[in-house]
Scaffold this motif. Structure first.
Motif, PDB file in Angstrom:
ATOM      1  N   LYS A   1       0.846  -1.205   0.000  1.00  0.00           N
ATOM      2  CA  LYS A   1       0.000   0.000   0.000  1.00  0.00           C
ATOM      3  C   LYS A   1       0.876   1.247   0.000  1.00  0.00           C
ATOM      4  O   LYS A   1       0.655   2.206  -0.739  1.00  0.00           O
ATOM      5  N   GLU A   2       1.877   1.195   0.876  1.00  0.00           N
ATOM      6  CA  GLU A   2       2.786   2.337   1.024  1.00  0.00           C
ATOM      7  C   GLU A   2       3.544   2.579  -0.287  1.00  0.00           C
ATOM      8  O   GLU A   2       3.687   3.707  -0.746  1.00  0.00           O
ATOM      9  N   LYS A   3       3.987   1.454  -0.868  1.00  0.00           N
ATOM     10  CA  LYS A   3       4.752   1.545  -2.114  1.00  0.00           C
ATOM     11  C   LYS A   3       3.892   2.190  -3.217  1.00  0.00           C
ATOM     12  O   LYS A   3       4.333   3.112  -3.905  1.00  0.00           O
ATOM     13  N   ALA A   4       2.640   1.706  -3.356  1.00  0.00           N
ATOM     14  CA  ALA A   4       1.745   2.237  -4.396  1.00  0.00           C
ATOM     15  C   ALA A   4       1.473   3.719  -4.173  1.00  0.00           C
ATOM     16  O   ALA A   4       1.491   4.519  -5.115  1.00  0.00           O
ATOM     17  N   ALA A   5       1.264   4.085  -2.898  1.00  0.00           N
ATOM     18  CA  ALA A   5       0.961   5.490  -2.588  1.00  0.00           C
ATOM     19  C   ALA A   5       2.162   6.370  -2.909  1.00  0.00           C
ATOM     20  O   ALA A   5       2.007   7.487  -3.448  1.00  0.00           O
ATOM     21  N   GLU A   6       3.343   5.880  -2.611  1.00  0.00           N
ATOM     22  CA  GLU A   6       4.550   6.685  -2.837  1.00  0.00           C
ATOM     23  C   GLU A   6       4.764   6.924  -4.349  1.00  0.00           C
ATOM     24  O   GLU A   6       5.017   8.047  -4.783  1.00  0.00           O
ATOM     25  N   ILE A   7       4.606   5.849  -5.129  1.00  0.00           N
ATOM     26  CA  ILE A   7       4.807   6.004  -6.587  1.00  0.00           C
ATOM     27  C   ILE A   7       3.733   6.933  -7.167  1.00  0.00           C
ATOM     28  O   ILE A   7       4.024   7.806  -7.973  1.00  0.00           O
ATOM     29  N   THR A   8       2.482   6.748  -6.690  1.00  0.00           N
ATOM     30  CA  THR A   8       1.398   7.605  -7.193  1.00  0.00           C
ATOM     31  C   THR A   8       1.701   9.066  -6.915  1.00  0.00           C
ATOM     32  O   THR A   8       1.539   9.927  -7.793  1.00  0.00           O
ATOM     33  N   SER A   9       2.141   9.338  -5.705  1.00  0.00           N
ATOM     34  CA  SER A   9       2.346  10.747  -5.366  1.00  0.00           C
ATOM     35  C   SER A   9       3.535  11.324  -6.147  1.00  0.00           C
ATOM     36  O   SER A   9       3.464  12.448  -6.651  1.00  0.00           O
TER      37      SER A   9
ATOM     38  N   ASN B   1       2.284  11.906  -9.748  1.00  0.00           N
ATOM     39  CA  ASN B   1       1.425  13.091  -9.883  1.00  0.00           C
ATOM     40  C   ASN B   1       2.235  14.369  -9.794  1.00  0.00           C
ATOM     41  O   ASN B   1       1.996  15.328 -10.537  1.00  0.00           O
ATOM     42  N   GLU B   2       3.193  14.383  -8.888  1.00  0.00           N
ATOM     43  CA  GLU B   2       4.009  15.587  -8.724  1.00  0.00           C
ATOM     44  C   GLU B   2       4.799  15.869  -9.999  1.00  0.00           C
ATOM     45  O   GLU B   2       4.815  16.994 -10.496  1.00  0.00           O
ATOM     46  N   ALA B   3       5.413  14.813 -10.541  1.00  0.00           N
ATOM     47  CA  ALA B   3       6.228  15.003 -11.744  1.00  0.00           C
ATOM     48  C   ALA B   3       5.364  15.428 -12.930  1.00  0.00           C
ATOM     49  O   ALA B   3       5.730  16.332 -13.686  1.00  0.00           O
ATOM     50  N   LEU B   4       4.184  14.805 -13.070  1.00  0.00           N
ATOM     51  CA  LEU B   4       3.325  15.143 -14.208  1.00  0.00           C
ATOM     52  C   LEU B   4       2.733  16.535 -14.062  1.00  0.00           C
ATOM     53  O   LEU B   4       2.680  17.306 -15.019  1.00  0.00           O
ATOM     54  N   ASN B   5       2.310  16.868 -12.835  1.00  0.00           N
ATOM     55  CA  ASN B   5       1.709  18.180 -12.612  1.00  0.00           C
ATOM     56  C   ASN B   5       2.705  19.303 -12.864  1.00  0.00           C
ATOM     57  O   ASN B   5       2.343  20.376 -13.342  1.00  0.00           O
TER      58      ASN B   5
END
Ligand code: ATP
Length: 512
Positions: A147-155, A158-162
Motif C-alpha cells: 500500500k505504502e509503495k503504491a501510494a509513494e509512486i502515485t504521489s 502526480n508531482e512530476a506530471l503536474n
C-alpha cells in the motif's frame, strides 16, 4: 476461459455478426480505426437515443446541437489544446516500441494493487469464516508495505506530471525497474511531450492554407455557440447544451479494440451555472450520470467513481465513472467542473463578450460550466462485452447469446415461418409488415428453426416469433424469449404489447 481469451472471442464475434469491422480491412486495416457494421450501427444509434432522450427530452433546460468538426484554429489556442493537449511519450530502444510514460507507471501501480488483493484472497482462504477483512488490510505487513509503495509512486508520479518534470517521470520509471513488455529491457529514451491533435490544411492554395485541427473533443463547439443558443433559445441559467459527435486524437498507444481509438464519438453536455454554484451541480451530475448507467441493468457493481487528483488545466474538480471492462476497471465517462475557463479564454481570444445577464441577480457574468463527457464507443464496448455470453444448455449444446438490454438490441423481433411453403411465408410477411412500423424486425426462413434461434441469440434479438400451420387456423404464434428460451403460444394481436413492454425506452428512462 481467461479474460483475455474471452475478449478475443467477443472481438471475433463482433466481426462475424456485422457489429464491428477493422477499418479498411481489405488493405490490412488502419491502426485503431474501426467501422460499425449493419448491427453495430443499430446498436450505436440506440445508445445515442438513450443518451439524447435522457438529456434533451427529459430536461426542459437542456437543448442539443450539432456543430462542425472543423473550427477556427484559434479555438484550440484559446482552449489550451495547442499548448497543453500532450501525452508524455517514451520509447524502448531495443524493441522500438512506444509507450505513454504515465500509463507505464499506472500499470505498475495497478500490479502492486493486484498483489494486495491476492494477499487478501489468500487470507480469506486461510482463515475462512473468522476472516476479518478490514483488520487484515489494516495490519498485514505485506499489504501495508505494498500500500505504502503504491501510494509513494502515485504521489511522485502526480508531482512530476503536474509540474511537467519529464526527467523526473523517466527517473521514476527507472527507479521502479519497469521493463518493456516486448524486449524485457530497461533501455528507455528520454520522455517527450506529444501533441494529440490531428492537423490538416484548409484553403485551395497551399501558401494561403491555414492549419486547422480535427477536433479532439466536441465541447468547444458548444462553448463557441453558447451565446447563439442562449439568445435564440431564450435559455435561463442554469441550462445545458448537449452534443453527440466525432472526435479525433492521435493516441500514442491505441489498443484494446474500440476502447481507445484515433477516431471516436463523444456524447457531451455542458451545463452553464452561476459562479459559486458549480459544486452543487457537479455533485448533481455525478449522481445523475451514475443513475443513467445503472438503469441499463448491466450490474451496479460494475461501476465506480474515481476522483481525480491530477486536474486538467481547466478543472477545479473532476471524477471518472469507471466500468469493469474485460481488462479491468477503466474510464467510461468524465464529469468535470470546468470553471469559467473556456468561456473566459474564448472571450479573450475572440474579443467578443460571452456573458450572461442574470435577471434574478441583476448581474452580468461569465457562467461556470459542469461537463459530462462520455465515449459512445466505450459505452458500446461496456454494453456489448457484458452482454456476450457463452452458455452450456441442459441438453449439452452450447450457444452464444448477447444478453443486450432490450432497448439497445439492434433487432427487436425475428419473424420466422416454420417452413418455406404452405402459405406460412405469406402469413409471416403479413405479421412482419405490421410490426416493422414499431420495431426493427428481421425476417428469416432459411435453415432449421433451431439454427435460426441460435442466429438471433447471437445478435441479441429479445424475441423470436414462429409461424406454423396452426397459425393459419387460430391466428396464434409461438413467441420465444432470448434469455429464458421459454416459448409461449399467444394470439398475434398480443405480440406488439409484449414486445413493447420489454423494449420501451420509457421504462428505463423513468429509473434515472
Ligand atoms: P483517457 O484517460 O482514457 O485517455 P481522457 O480522460 O483523455 O481518457 P476525456 O478527455 O475525459 O478522456 O474524454 C471523455 C470521454 O471520451 C472518455 O471518458 C472516453 O469515454 C472517451 N474517449 C476519450 N478518448 C478516447 C479514445 N481515444 N477512444 C475512445 N473513446 C475515448
Amino acid at each position: 476461459m481467461t479474460q483475455e481469451e474471452l475478449f478475443k472471442s467477443l472481438i471475433a464475434h463482433a466481426k462475424e455478426y456485422g457489429f464491428i469491422f477493422p477499418s479498411s480491412e481489405i488493405y490490412d486495416g488502419l491502426s485503431a480505426v474501426y467501422d460499425y457494421g449493419q448491427l453495430g450501427a443499430e446498436l450505436k444509434n440506440n445508445i445515442k437515443r438513450y443518451w439524447w432522450d435522457s438529456m434533451v427530452r427529459l430536461n426542459e433546460n437542456i437543448v442539443g446541437i450539432d456543430s462542425a468538426i472543423f473550427m477556427h484554429p484559434k479555438i484550440w489556442e484559446a482552449s489550451g489544446h495547442v499548448g497543453a493537449f500532450n501525452d508524455p511519450l517514451i520509447d524502448n530502444k531495443d524493441s522500438k516500441k512506444r509507450y505513454r510514460a504515465d500509463v507505464l507507471l499506472e500499470d505498475h501501480i495497478a500490479k502492486i494493487e493486484e498483489k494486495i488483493e491476492k494477499e487478501v484472497e489468500k487470507g480469506k482462504k486461510k482463515f475462512g469464516d473468522s476472516f476479518d477483512e478490514a483488520q487484515f488490510r489494516a495490519t498485514n505487513p505485506n499489504v501495508l508495505r505494498n500500500k505504502e509503495k503504491a501510494a509513494e509512486i502515485t504521489s511522485k508520479m502526480n508531482e512530476a506530471l503536474n509540474s511537467g518534470d519529464l526527467e523526473a517521470v523517466r527517473q521514476l520509471i527507472i527507479d521502479c525497474e519497469i521493463v518493456c513488455p516486448i524486449s524485457g529491457s530497461r533501455n528507455w529514451t528520454e520522455v517527450r511531450q506529444f501533441n494529440l491533435m490531428f492537423s490538416t490544411q484548409m484553403g485551395s492554395v497551399s501558401e494561403d492554407a491555414n492549419v486547422i485541427y480535427l477536433r479532439p473533443e466536441t465541447a468547444q463547439g458548444i462553448f463557441v455557440n453558447f451565446l447563439n443558443v442562449q439568445k435564440t433559445g431564450r435559455m435561463k441559467i442554469p441550462f445545458g447544451i448537449a452534443q453527440i459527435g466525432k472526435a479525433f486524437r492521435n493516441e500514442i498507444v491505441a489498443r484494446q479494440f474500440i476502447f481507445r481509438m484515433r477516431e471516436f464519438e463523444q456524447m457531451e453536455m455542458q451545463f452553464f451555472v452561476r459562479p459559486g454554484e458549480e459544486m452543487k451541480w457537479y455533485e448533481h451530475w455525478k449522481a445523475q450520470r451514475l443513475a443513467w448507467h445503472k438503469a441499463l441493468g448491466l450490474g451496479d457493481e460494475k461501476y465506480r467513481f474515481h476522483n481525480h487528483e491530477k486536474l486538467a488545466h481547466y478543472a477545479n474538480a473532476a471524477a471518472d465513472i469507471e466500468f469493469l471492462f474485460p481488462f479491468g476497471f477503466k474510464e467510461l465517462e468524465g464529469i468535470h467542473s470546468r470553471t469559467d475557463f473556456d468561456l473566459s479564454q474564448h472571450q479573450k481570444f475572440s474579443g467578443r463578450k460571452l456573458q450572461y445577464f442574470d435577471p434574478e441577480t441583476n448581474e452580468s457574468y461569465v457562467p461556470y460550466v459542469v461537463e459530462t463527457s462520455i465515449g459512445l464507443d466505450r459505452t458500446f464496448l461496456a454494453v456489448y462485452s457484458t452482454a456476450y455470453c457463452e452458455e452450456k444448455l441442459e441438453n449439452g449444446e452450447e450457444r452464444v447469446v448477447l444478453k443486450l438490454p432490450a432497448i439497445l438490441a439492434p433487432v427487436k423481433v425475428a419473424v420466422l415461418p416454420l417452413v418455406k411453403k404452405d402459405m406460412l411465408p405469406e402469413k409471416a410477411r403479413e405479421i412482419m409488415n405490421d410490426l416493422k412500423y414499431d420495431f426493427n424486425c428481421q425476417y428469416d426462413e432459411k435453415d432449421s428453426i433451431g439454427k435460426r434461434y441460435r442466429r438471433q441469440d447471437a445478435i441479441g434479438t429479445p424475441f423470436c416469433i414462429t409461424i406454423d400451420h396452426q397459425t393459419l387456423e387460430d391466428n396464434c404464434v409461438t413467441i420465444r424469449d432470448r434469455d429464458t428460451m421459454q416459448q409461449e403460444r399467444i394470439p398475434v394481436e398480443k405480440v406488439r404489447g409484449i414486445v413493447e413492454e420489454r423494449v420501451s425506452f420509457r421504462k428505463v428512462l423513468e429509473k434515472i
